[in-house]
Design a protein around this motif. Structure first.
Motif: not given
Length: 198
Positions: A48-53, A146-152, A161-167, A187-188
């Protein structure tokens, strides 16, 4: 604030419908390039992650012609049946999106906002995303790829998000990562940083 209607299925459907045989060849070529950039299949990555990415990368990063991605092509030349408001949003996504590693600096779950600080530039972004705002523990720090974008004028995540670490980074670490010239990751490369190479 309501989330933008980022419907990537319309982009893919249009791409497939325009030329089925060509789209299959292009998707196969893109898949090979995606795997090559990842260095084969990363460890611990679900199907699922592979397909989404792959989908996110295929839409925003894969250049089927020099300088042209599927998202950019659709935004520049949408079908006559496309909703003008959705096309306008996609154009903004294409023009503003980028990948980076961010420090999680704060969260406001009731507003669905997470404050992110780009590790390299130190610039802060108030990102609207209910899933992210409710998954980050208030008061907890972390690193997010992750990737971010701006709209209006507002910032969003156009993908997952690709990853999130508690640090919690020290100020010394933050200062050492601030670069005079930005060298944002692809991204890759974010995927490889988190999942490693096979």
């Amino acid at each position: 604030m309501s989330a933008p209607s980022l419907d990537y299925a319309e982009v893919l459907d249009y791409f497939i419908a325009s030329d089925m045989a060509k789209s299959k060849k292009l998707a196969a070529k893109a898949s090979k390039q995606f795997v090559a950039e990842l260095g084969n299949a990363p460890r611990n990555m679900s199907e699922e992650q592979t397909q989404a990415f792959f989908l996110e990368w295929f839409l925003f990063d894969y250049e089927y012609e020099p300088g042209m991605t599927l998202a950019k092509s659709y935004a520049a030349n949408p079908p006559a049946s496309a909703d003008p408001a959705k096309v306008a949003e996609l154009k903004q996504v294409v023009d503003t999106q980028f990948c980076a590693i961010f420090w999680v600096e704060g969260v406001a779950p009731l507003l669905n906002i997470t404050t992110l600080e780009e590790a390299e530039s130190g610039q802060r972004f108030a990102v609207h995303n209910p899933g992210l705002a409710h998954s980050v523990v208030p008061g907890a720090k972390g690193a997010l790829g992750c990737r971010i974008c701006q709209i209006d004028g507002e910032w969003y995540l156009p993908g997952e998000p690709v990853f999130y670490f508690l640090v919690e980074p020290t100020q010394q670490l933050k200062d050492s990562l601030h670069l005079a010239e930005l060298n944002r990751p692809s991204f890759t490369s974010l995927i490889v940083q988190h999942f490693g190479r096979a």
